[in-house]
Each structure stands twice: as C-alpha cells, then as structure tokens.
Design an enzyme around this catalytic site. Structure first.
Site, mmCIF file in Angstrom:
data_model
loop_
_atom_site.group_PDB
_atom_site.id
_atom_site.type_symbol
_atom_site.label_atom_id
_atom_site.label_comp_id
_atom_site.label_asym_id
_atom_site.label_seq_id
_atom_site.Cartn_x
_atom_site.Cartn_y
_atom_site.Cartn_z
ATOM 1 N N VAL A 256 0.650 -1.127 -0.026
ATOM 2 C CA VAL A 256 -0.011 -0.060 0.015
ATOM 3 C C VAL A 256 0.673 1.151 0.132
ATOM 4 C CG1 VAL A 256 -1.824 1.455 1.417
ATOM 5 C CG2 VAL A 256 -1.844 -1.029 1.202
ATOM 6 N N THR B 122 -2.013 -4.596 9.395
ATOM 7 C CA THR B 122 -2.868 -4.730 10.444
ATOM 8 C C THR B 122 -3.315 -6.228 10.488
ATOM 9 O OG1 THR B 122 -4.448 -3.846 9.214
ATOM 10 C CG2 THR B 122 -3.998 -2.424 10.729
ATOM 11 N N ARG C 71 1.725 -13.754 2.370
ATOM 12 C CA ARG C 71 1.092 -13.829 3.741
ATOM 13 C C ARG C 71 -0.344 -14.644 3.622
ATOM 14 N NH1 ARG C 71 1.107 -7.473 4.460
ATOM 15 N NH2 ARG C 71 0.617 -7.598 2.241
ATOM 16 N N ASP D 99 10.127 3.654 6.717
ATOM 17 C CA ASP D 99 9.669 2.145 6.942
ATOM 18 C C ASP D 99 10.977 1.823 8.210
ATOM 19 O OD1 ASP D 99 8.330 0.007 5.196
ATOM 20 O OD2 ASP D 99 9.638 -0.706 6.691
ATOM 21 N N CYS E 128 -5.800 -9.293 3.512
ATOM 22 C CA CYS E 128 -7.106 -8.742 3.373
ATOM 23 C C CYS E 128 -8.326 -9.692 3.776
ATOM 24 C CB CYS E 128 -7.496 -8.069 2.142
ATOM 25 S SG CYS E 128 -6.113 -6.725 1.871
ATOM 26 N N THR F 279 -6.197 -1.074 6.914
ATOM 27 C CA THR F 279 -7.414 -1.328 7.415
ATOM 28 C C THR F 279 -7.682 -1.767 8.772
ATOM 29 O OG1 THR F 279 -7.513 -2.659 5.097
ATOM 30 C CG2 THR F 279 -9.249 -3.175 6.586
HETATM 31 N N1 LIG Z 1 -1.823 -5.456 0.306
HETATM 32 C C1 LIG Z 1 -2.936 -4.931 -0.144
HETATM 33 O O1 LIG Z 1 -3.383 -5.553 -1.279
HETATM 34 C C2 LIG Z 1 -3.816 -4.175 0.832
HETATM 35 C C3 LIG Z 1 -4.985 -3.517 -0.077
HETATM 36 C C4 LIG Z 1 -5.665 -2.663 0.773
HETATM 37 C C5 LIG Z 1 -5.444 -2.495 2.038
HETATM 38 N N2 LIG Z 1 -4.373 -3.162 2.754
HETATM 39 C C6 LIG Z 1 -4.154 -2.602 3.934
HETATM 40 O O2 LIG Z 1 -2.879 -1.779 4.165
HETATM 41 C C7 LIG Z 1 -2.171 -1.801 5.159
HETATM 42 C C8 LIG Z 1 -0.860 -2.133 4.805
HETATM 43 O O3 LIG Z 1 -0.776 -3.299 4.326
HETATM 44 P P1 LIG Z 1 0.501 -3.940 3.255
HETATM 45 O O4 LIG Z 1 0.034 -5.051 2.528
HETATM 46 O O5 LIG Z 1 1.055 -2.756 2.418
HETATM 47 O O6 LIG Z 1 1.505 -4.491 4.091
HETATM 48 P P2 LIG Z 1 3.037 -4.485 4.025
HETATM 49 O O7 LIG Z 1 3.409 -5.626 5.041
HETATM 50 O O8 LIG Z 1 3.300 -4.929 2.524
HETATM 51 O O9 LIG Z 1 3.785 -3.414 4.315
HETATM 52 C C9 LIG Z 1 3.793 -2.648 5.668
HETATM 53 C C10 LIG Z 1 5.031 -1.960 5.727
HETATM 54 O O10 LIG Z 1 4.963 -1.432 7.035
HETATM 55 C C11 LIG Z 1 6.367 -1.509 7.783
HETATM 56 N N3 LIG Z 1 6.044 -1.177 8.812
HETATM 57 C C12 LIG Z 1 5.671 -2.004 10.059
HETATM 58 N N4 LIG Z 1 5.671 -1.155 11.075
HETATM 59 C C13 LIG Z 1 6.129 0.004 10.928
HETATM 60 C C14 LIG Z 1 6.314 0.993 11.671
HETATM 61 N N5 LIG Z 1 5.928 1.189 13.016
HETATM 62 N N6 LIG Z 1 6.767 2.340 11.232
HETATM 63 C C15 LIG Z 1 7.119 2.256 9.795
HETATM 64 N N7 LIG Z 1 6.983 1.034 9.186
HETATM 65 C C16 LIG Z 1 6.375 0.056 9.480
HETATM 66 C C17 LIG Z 1 6.762 -2.667 7.361
HETATM 67 O O11 LIG Z 1 8.055 -2.996 7.503
HETATM 68 C C18 LIG Z 1 6.437 -2.807 5.973
HETATM 69 O O12 LIG Z 1 7.442 -2.779 4.905
HETATM 70 C C19 LIG Z 1 -2.774 -3.037 5.987
HETATM 71 O O13 LIG Z 1 -3.862 -2.839 7.037
HETATM 72 C C20 LIG Z 1 -3.541 -3.989 4.921
HETATM 73 O O14 LIG Z 1 -4.832 -4.782 5.453
HETATM 74 C C21 LIG Z 1 -3.450 -3.872 1.981
#
Ligand SMILES: NC(=O)c1ccc[n+]([C@@H]2O[C@H](COP(=O)([O-])OP(=O)(O)OC[C@H]3O[C@@H](n4cnc5c(N)ncnc54)[C@H](O)[C@@H]3O)[C@@H](O)[C@H]2O)c1
Length: 426
Positions: A18, A86, A330, A36, A261, A121
C-alpha cells in the site's frame, strides 16, 4: 479543485504493497519522506528494488522522495499517511501493535497544523478511539484544534495491472469539514478517479471492512456449494457459467482465500462486534468454510496417493503465493496444503516464478524442495495447480501434463484449464 495549501512534505509510514505505490505517486507532486522501520527494505528501495514487484526500477527515478528508516526525518513533514500492517494473532484477534507503534512515532513529530491519515485497514472506531488518544498523548496536542485526523481506505489489488492506484475511486474521511477539503486536495493530485467523501471516519473504516467481508462470504458460499456439487458429480464451473447468465447473479469462484485482506479483515469486524455483544455468526462461518478448503484439498490428495500405495510420492505444486501474479505469501493457503502433505513419504516440489526460495524457509526441508526449473528425469505422481498465475496458462496444459507419470493425477484447483484435462477441480 481548490489550490493546494501545503508547501511541505508528505510522510508515508510503512512502504509495503500500500505505502510504496502511494509514496511514489505523491512524489510526482510533493516532497515525500518514505519511512519504514525495516532497514533492509530501505536499502533495497534506495537501489530502486521493490521486492513486492509492484514498482519498476524506472519508476523510482527522478522522484522527489527520500527513503529512510530514521524517524527524525519525519520532522520535515506536515502530512503523515500511515500504511502499516494490521494482521491478526493466531487466536484471530486483531494485532494492532504495528499501527500503535507507527502512531507513537508520528505522535512524536506531530506539530500544529499537521494532518494524520490512516490507510491501514481497521475496525470501525480504531482510528478515533485507539490511535487518536495515542497521538494526543504523545504529541500533547489536541485533535481538530491542533491537527486533523483522517482515514482513507486503500483498495489496490496487487497483481492486477488494470487497477492502478490513480484509477481506483478513493474514499476519504476526516475529523472536521475543513479537514476533509484539505485531504481531498492532497489526494486529488494523485487520484484521477473519483474521490468519495465519507460522512465520517467510522463510515470510511466500516466501508473497507464491509467490502472484504462481502467478498469473503460470497467466496465461502461458492466454496460450500462447490463441495455439495462435487458430491453430486456436477462440475461447479459449469454451474457457475450457467448461473451467471442471469443479470443479477454475482460471479464468484471457489478457491483458496489467503492474504492480508479477505482472510483477515472479517476477524476485525467480528472482534469489534463481540466487544459490543453483537453476533457475527455469518461472517465467522464464512471464514471457517474458507479456512477448511486447504484441508479438503490435501485430504483428497492424500486419498489418491494412498490408493496408489507407492513407496514414495512425488508431488509438484504449481504456485505458492496467496493469489495470482503477485509475490505475496501472507496467509497463503497453499502453504497450509504443503504442511498438511508433508511427511517422509511425500517429496514435494514447489514451482513458483513469483517468489524465491529464501521466502519459504518455514516449509522447505529435505523432503520439500523449491525448484526453478523442471528436471526432465522427474515425473510426478500428482500435480496441484494451486494458483492461477498467468505463467501457468502460458506454459499450457500439454507441458504440465507431460510432467506427470503415465497414471499421474492433475488437481487444477481453480479450474484454469478446461475440466477435461484434469482429474480434479474445486
Ligand atoms: N496488500 C494489499 O493489497 C492491501 C490492500 C488494501 C489495504 N491493505 C491494508 O493496508 C495496510 C498495509 O498493508 P500492506 O500490504 O502494504 O503491508 P506490507 O506488509 O506490505 O507493508 C507494511 C510495511 O510497514 C512497515 N512497518 C511496520 N511497522 C512499521 C512502523 N511502526 N513504522 C514504519 N513502518 C512500519 C513494514 O516494514 C512493511 O514494509 C494493512 O492494513 C492492509 O490490510 C492492504
């Protein structure tokens, strides 16, 4: 569109599926601090390498973006967008530790006039009732008086080239009316599709959860009926193709439900509902049905292998990621299948050009091997086409069937080739 009021930078917190595309898009128009906690990730991103294979090397070039794991750099920013994971714990309860930690980090650098937007989310109420008190406590500032709070759910669909961030309708919400206009202005630079102003932060949070709950339940229904139809010796793909000729029939397909998700978000809503003393029976039974699918597939495979009564079984699994054309592992339910089938007798070979051996440490052992190419000497007792990667379609059914022993068995889980070529589908 009103004139953009900010001269200073946007900070994107969490650079995953995201956050990274968002940071790259914003950097075309704003100065961006891309933060990050993972140093390994920051080192890769500085080299223009996105392990998630979403952003290409050329798209990193000439962008007004600073990749950092040094939180002090956040001092420069006035708009903070939080995109951290999350997930759920093994007891299915929401794991808010990442969002809480990221909130504390932002709280430390929050100044008067700033804006904090959450994209992760969450269940309705999490942004205002859990995150905001932390922001206020750490920053010693007051919401609406000193800073604005916002929530904008993300809808990107990694692996889907057509649905790019800028082309997806974006829901936004804010803690004040004027804040909503500011947030609208921020996103309007990068979102070419519609921007929908939700009535409140809770409405925006709930809408995202509902989208995924609806998907999960619909898939679970089709998973359930596909099991029933199978007992009746009716092919569920044929049934679905017939049924979808009705104008209001929704075309969902049976399958493995994994990922960050759909496999996770319904538990966020169920958790909140339970706290409020409300039942979420339907939501949870949908999750249960979807979670049973890996066992159903592996039980069938075990039965077939037992009937062959061989000294050792060679199994080829095509695809291990949780969805097609994406490296995300995941909550991959293919991993559950591999675990279920793992025993001394079964030699499992995993082929998936979308991922790498190093990411599969938990399932690889001397009997489970990750392969990059097919050894022509090897023929398999069973092949499971577990993921609908385009590359398998390109390989073609002939090449895949050629990898089977003479009496080998093909389980095309998602029915990606015509049913006549496989022994089993969902
Ligand atoms: N992947 C999807 O397709 C998607 C789509 C819609 C919504 N979401 C939601 O978006 C959110 C993020 O998902 P994602 O898939 O991008 O996750 P991800 O695991 O790909 O990326 C998250 C990043 O956050 C970093 N991180 C963790 N804790 C941190 C902190 N305290 N400070 C800074 N960086 C930190 C991690 O190192 C990682 O690089 C989640 O809530 C997910 O449910 C994901």
């Amino acid at each position: 569109m009103s004139k953009h009021p900010f001269k200073s930078s946007i900070a994107v917190i969490g650079l995953g599926y995201v956050g990274l595309p968002l940071a790259i898009e914003f950097s075309k128009f704003y100065k961006v601090v891309a933060f990050d906690i993972s140093l390994k990730k920051i080192i890769s991103l500085r080299k223009g390498i996105d392990d998630n294979l979403v952003i290409k090397k050329k798209d990193f070039k000439k962008k007004n973006i600073l990749f950092t794991n040094d939180s002090k750099v956040l001092q420069q920013s006035n708009i903070f967008i939080i995109c951290v994971p999350t997930p759920i714990y093994s007891n299915f309860k929401p794991n808010l530790s990442y969002i809480v930690k990221a909130t504390r980090t932002v709280g430390k650098f929050l100044k008067k006039g700033d804006i904090v937007i959450y994209e992760s989310t969450v269940f309705p109420g999490c942004t205002e009732d859990i995150c905001n008190p932390i922001l206020e406590k750490v920053s010693k500032l007051k919401i609406n008086k000193d800073y604005i709070l916002g929530y904008s759910p993300e809808r990107i669909n990694p692996g889907d080239k057509k649905k790019k961030l800028s082309r997806i309708t974006k829901i936004i919400s804010a803690s004040t009316r004027s804040g909503l206009i500011k947030i609208y202005d921020i996103y309007s630079k990068v979102i070419k599709a519609k921007i929908y102003k939700a009535q409140s932060i809770k409405v925006a949070e709930a809408s995202k959860i509902l989208e995924n709950v609806q998907r999960s339940i619909n898939i679970s229904l089709i998973n359930e009926v596909s099991v029933i139809f199978k007992k009746m010796e009716i092919n569920s793909k044929d049934v679905l193709n017939a049924a979808k000729t009705k104008w209001n029939f929704m075309d969902y397909r049976p399958g493995l439900v994994g990922g960050h998700c759909i496999a996770v978000d319904p538990y966020y809503l169920a958790y909140k509902a339970k706290k409020l003393g409300v039942s979420s029976k339907l939501i949870l039974s949908g999750q249960k049905i979807n979670e049973k699918m890996p066992k159903l597939i592996s039980d069938k495979v075990k039965k077939i292998l037992n009937s062959k009564n061989l000294n050792s079984n060679k199994i080829l699994i095509l695809g291990v990621t949780f969805k097609e054309n994406c490296p995300d592992l995941r909550q991959s339910k293919v991993i559950s299948i591999i675990k279920n089938l793992s025993n001394k007798k079964n030699k499992i070979f995993i082929y998936d050009p979308w991922t790498k051996k190093k990411f599969l440490k938990k399932v690889l052992n001397k009997n489970n091997k990750f392969i990059n190419k097919f050894d022509p000497r090897y023929k398999f007792d069973i092949i499971i086409i577990a993921v609908n990667h385009s590359i398998f379609k390109k390989m073609g059914i002939k090449k895949i069937r050629n990898l089977l022993k003479k009496d080998g068995y093909l389980y095309d889980v998602k029915n990606i080739f015509h049913q006549k070529y496989s022994n089993e589908t969902l």
